[in-house]
Enzyme design. Structure first.
Site, PDB file in Angstrom:
ATOM      1  CD  GLU A 258      -2.940   0.319   2.498  1.00  0.00           C
ATOM      2  OE1 GLU A 258      -3.491   1.337   2.891  1.00  0.00           O
ATOM      3  OE2 GLU A 258      -2.904  -0.748   3.152  1.00  0.00           O
TER       4      GLU A 258
ATOM      5  NE  ARG B  24       4.312  -8.621  10.831  1.00  0.00           N
ATOM      6  CZ  ARG B  24       3.617  -7.931   9.906  1.00  0.00           C
ATOM      7  NH1 ARG B  24       2.609  -8.478   9.282  1.00  0.00           N
ATOM      8  NH2 ARG B  24       3.932  -6.699   9.645  1.00  0.00           N
TER       9      ARG B  24
ATOM     10  CE  LYS C 286       3.423   0.203   5.259  1.00  0.00           C
ATOM     11  NZ  LYS C 286       2.282   0.010   4.359  1.00  0.00           N
TER      12      LYS C 286
HETATM   13  P1  ATP Z   1      -0.261  -1.830   6.577  1.00  0.00           P
HETATM   14  O1  ATP Z   1      -0.584  -2.078   7.981  1.00  0.00           O
HETATM   15  O2  ATP Z   1      -0.168  -0.397   6.221  1.00  0.00           O
HETATM   16  O3  ATP Z   1      -1.036  -2.658   5.599  1.00  0.00           O
HETATM   17  P2  ATP Z   1       1.914  -3.572   5.886  1.00  0.00           P
HETATM   18  O4  ATP Z   1       3.161  -3.731   6.672  1.00  0.00           O
HETATM   19  O5  ATP Z   1       1.007  -4.731   5.737  1.00  0.00           O
HETATM   20  O6  ATP Z   1       1.235  -2.320   6.495  1.00  0.00           O
HETATM   21  P3  ATP Z   1       1.838  -3.355   3.017  1.00  0.00           P
HETATM   22  O7  ATP Z   1       2.258  -2.220   2.205  1.00  0.00           O
HETATM   23  O8  ATP Z   1       0.423  -3.740   2.975  1.00  0.00           O
HETATM   24  O9  ATP Z   1       2.313  -3.029   4.480  1.00  0.00           O
HETATM   25  O10 ATP Z   1       2.764  -4.614   2.751  1.00  0.00           O
HETATM   26  C1  ATP Z   1       3.126  -5.093   1.491  1.00  0.00           C
HETATM   27  C2  ATP Z   1       3.469  -6.541   1.606  1.00  0.00           C
HETATM   28  O11 ATP Z   1       4.549  -6.729   2.505  1.00  0.00           O
HETATM   29  C3  ATP Z   1       2.313  -7.356   2.133  1.00  0.00           C
HETATM   30  O12 ATP Z   1       2.169  -8.511   1.325  1.00  0.00           O
HETATM   31  C4  ATP Z   1       2.708  -7.688   3.527  1.00  0.00           C
HETATM   32  O13 ATP Z   1       2.157  -8.907   3.937  1.00  0.00           O
HETATM   33  C5  ATP Z   1       4.236  -7.730   3.441  1.00  0.00           C
HETATM   34  N1  ATP Z   1       4.851  -7.439   4.735  1.00  0.00           N
HETATM   35  C6  ATP Z   1       4.644  -6.365   5.516  1.00  0.00           C
HETATM   36  N2  ATP Z   1       5.345  -6.456   6.665  1.00  0.00           N
HETATM   37  C7  ATP Z   1       6.031  -7.625   6.611  1.00  0.00           C
HETATM   38  C8  ATP Z   1       6.932  -8.305   7.496  1.00  0.00           C
HETATM   39  N3  ATP Z   1       7.282  -7.799   8.682  1.00  0.00           N
HETATM   40  N4  ATP Z   1       7.448  -9.489   7.096  1.00  0.00           N
HETATM   41  C9  ATP Z   1       7.109 -10.014   5.897  1.00  0.00           C
HETATM   42  N5  ATP Z   1       6.271  -9.434   5.035  1.00  0.00           N
HETATM   43  C10 ATP Z   1       5.720  -8.256   5.372  1.00  0.00           C
HETATM   44 MG    MG Z   2      -0.988  -4.440   4.464  1.00  0.00          MG
END
Ligand code: ATP
Ligand code: MG
Length: 581
Positions: free
Chosen positions: A53, A288, A298
């Site tokens: 996002e 994760r 974030k």
């Molecule tokens: P938000 O809470 O804003 O959605 P987010 O960390 O999920 O934050 P995204 O931009 O939606 O951020 O994440 C993009 C991709 O990265 C998603 O597929 C998410 O699952 C993955 N991702 C985010 N944080 C991690 C992490 N700590 N480890 C592995 N993958 C991650």
């Molecule tokens: Mg997300």
């Protein structure tokens, strides 16, 4: 938790990757092998996507997702789509789009291949999402609910109690369709109506209790502008985005496991409606990345920036990709780290030392060596001729003689490390103290004769005499047996530089665990700025050039502040891990 027998390797340990096994099985069975795109062109058997996002900077956790999504597609001859999941109108900005693209590229991945450029924005599919929603209404799979938000929450039930049907659940499809079109036309205020899937209010999975599909949101969107005042919910849009793009393997983090039944439901209904063909994309969840001594939320990272606890998103202490890049980590070290961490279904903590170790292992075989004195103390060789400038030389890299030699002068006055002299030596100390001999690395053997002190008794200079026939690389060198070797630079030729000694941002391995205030866990020693003296050849260093400063660690010329005439170096990591107890 939903049952996971469907995913092989559910309990695979770290440093293995159960997703590989899954893809191999799908390739063996030919599951996605016969697909073609809308123009009839064959599609690869592995199409993945990385779907951030655009509402923040990428961090080390995203790097894991990037290595999975892009890395597996690469390894299996498939492709990975770079997709911005920008269905939420208010939080998203172009600045984030730009930095995210930049970070993915820097990590070594590309969304372009011979079939074209696979850069997508979910907002480009708004018309399609809408069309499918109208179909769902017509087919009796969705309805407009007009309950208040409070009633809707109340009727949702709980984990132990089933929900209750909305009084609007059975309104005629034509009425729902009319309301939905008027929602789109802007006739209602935010929250007045909502479009919901008609599934099962008694489902043990809360996500299947008639989840919302569209909500009214009078908000400007960074790409679609003011065209829409209704926006699709993430759980509805995401499977459709995957299907529109012919994704085969949709990888995401574990928190989406309980959303998978709805992911499958949306695609099954849309396929019945003729929007997509089988085989449909499949979602698989992985654990994760949780990294000790770091935070990856974030919201909390934003707080660090906004409250000026760090110097911006690319502060070298930040776990953002722009931060670790500026710190001096290499894309290769991040990829190596992700490989070592592996991919599993079990949530776990990865120690920061694993990331640091990957950097050392990447840079040790390739980083040129250099001498740097970080805590300078003057060493005066009293019997060294006043104006003599004698050249010493050392290998650029000790294991790669083909990379040649570097040379630097030795003169009467040198800089050495403060800690390499002790007026009264402690037991086992073999470096400089009165009466002791040491080798000046790549130079001569010297014998310490004493020191000068200021009025407070602080040592300000050390004196010694050298043995002219003891130079390293000459025959005479073998006649001297000394227990200590120290490094040095010529005081008249050294390059004075700003060196930023970075360390871990937090001193607590779990700074935000259990609702703790992460600001209480900040490491006060995470940044120290010093003036150091470097061997003269470092004048040629360019921003982003990386070195091993002998005995100290890995350093990089800062990509933002370093300039000819104003050298600035960052410490990436020390040579050895000083954090493990
Ligand atoms: P938000 O809470 O804003 O959605 P987010 O960390 O999920 O934050 P995204 O931009 O939606 O951020 O994440 C993009 C991709 O990265 C998603 O597929 C998410 O699952 C993955 N991702 C985010 N944080 C991690 C992490 N700590 N480890 C592995 N993958 C991650
Ligand atoms: Mg997300």
């Amino acid at each position: 938790m939903s049952n996971d027998s469907k995913n092989p390797g559910a309990d695979a340990g770290a440093s293995s990757n159960f997703l590989r096994g899954l893809i191999e099985a799908d390739i063996a069975s030919g599951k996605y092998s016969q697909r073609t795109d809308h123009l009839g062109r064959p599609l690869p058997a592995v199409v993945t996507r990385f779907p951030p996002e655009p509402n923040g900077y990428l961090h080390i956790g995203h790097a894991k997702a990037i290595c999975i999504d892009f890395g597996l597609a690469r390894d299996f001859g498939g492709r990975c789509h770079m997709r911005f999941d920008d269905t939420n109108p208010t939080k998203e900005e172009q600045e984030y789009v730009d930095t995210i693209l930049d970070s993915v590229k820097w990590l070594g991945f590309d969304w372009k291949d011979e079939s074209g450029e696979h850069l997508y924005f979910a907002s480009d599919y708004f018309d399609k999402f809408y069309e499918i929603a109208e179909y769902l209404i017509g087919a009796g799979h969705a309805y407009v609910d007009s309950q208040s938000a409070e009633d809707m929450a109340k009727n949702r039930g709980s984990f132990s109690e089933p929900g209750r049907n909305s009084p609007f659940r059975d309104r005629p499809a034509a009425e729902s369709l009319d309301l939905f079109r008027r929602m789109k036309a802007g006739e209602f205020r935010d929250g007045e109506h909502i479009l919901r899937a008609k599934i099962d209010m008694a489902s043990p999975n809360m996500n299947m209790r008639d989840p919302a599909i569209y909500r009214i949101r009078h908000a400007h969107h960074h790409r679609s502008g003011d065209k829409w005042c209704i926006y699709p919910m993430y759980d509805y849009a995401h499977p459709l985005e995957d299907a529109i793009e012919n994704v085969s393997h949709s990888f995401c983090t574990l928190e989406f496991q309980d959303h998978r039944p709805f992911y499958d439901w949306v695609l099954a209904r849309a396929a019945e409606g003729g929007f997509f063909r089988h085989p449909l994309p499949e979602q698989t969840e992985f654990a994760r990345l949780n990294l000790t001594y770091a935070i990856t939320s974030k919201r909390k990272l934003l707080q660090l920036v906004e409250e000026k606890i760090v110097d911006g998103w690319d502060d070298p202490r930040m776990p953002t990709i722009v931060g670790i890049r500026r710190r001096g980590f290499t894309p290769e070290s991040i990829q190596l780290f992700c490989e070592r961490v592996g991919v599993s279904k079990a949530d776990s903590w990865i120690d920061m030392s694993t990331l640091e170790g990957a950097l050392r292992d990447d840079l040790d075989p390739r980083a040129p060596r250099a001498v740097a004195v970080l805590r300078p103390l003057k060493l005066i060789i009293d019997n060294f001729p006043e104006n003599l400038v004698d050249e010493c030389s050392a290998p650029v890299h000790p294991h790669h003689p083909e990379r040649g030699q570097r040379s630097f002068p030795i003169t009467r006055e040198l800089w050495i490390e403060e800690e390499d002299f002790m007026e009264t030596p402690s037991k086992g100390y073999f470096r400089l103290f009165p009466g002791n001999k040491v080798r000046l690395r790549y130079g001569y053997v010297v014998e310490c004769t004493g020191c000068d002190k200021d009025a407070d008794g602080k040592v300000v200079a050390v004196h010694c005499n050298y043995f002219p026939d003891s130079k390293s690389g000459t025959e005479g060198a073998n006649n001297y047996k000394v227990k200590g070797t120290i490094h040095w630079v010529s005081a008249t030729h050294a390059l004075e530089a700003e060196v930023r000694l970075y360390d871990r941002l937090f001193s607590d391995p779990h700074p935000d665990a259990g609702g703790k205030d992460f600001k209480q866990a900040l490491n006060p020693n995470a940044k120290e700025v010093i003036t150091a003296y470097l061997e003269q050849g470092m004048r040629a260093a360019q921003p982003d050039d990386k070195f091993q400063f002998e005995r100290h660690g890995y350093f990089v010329a800062d990509r933002v502040d370093h300039a000819p005439g104003r050298p600035v170096f960052n410490r990436v990591v020390t040579l050895k891990d000083s954090w493990t107890k």
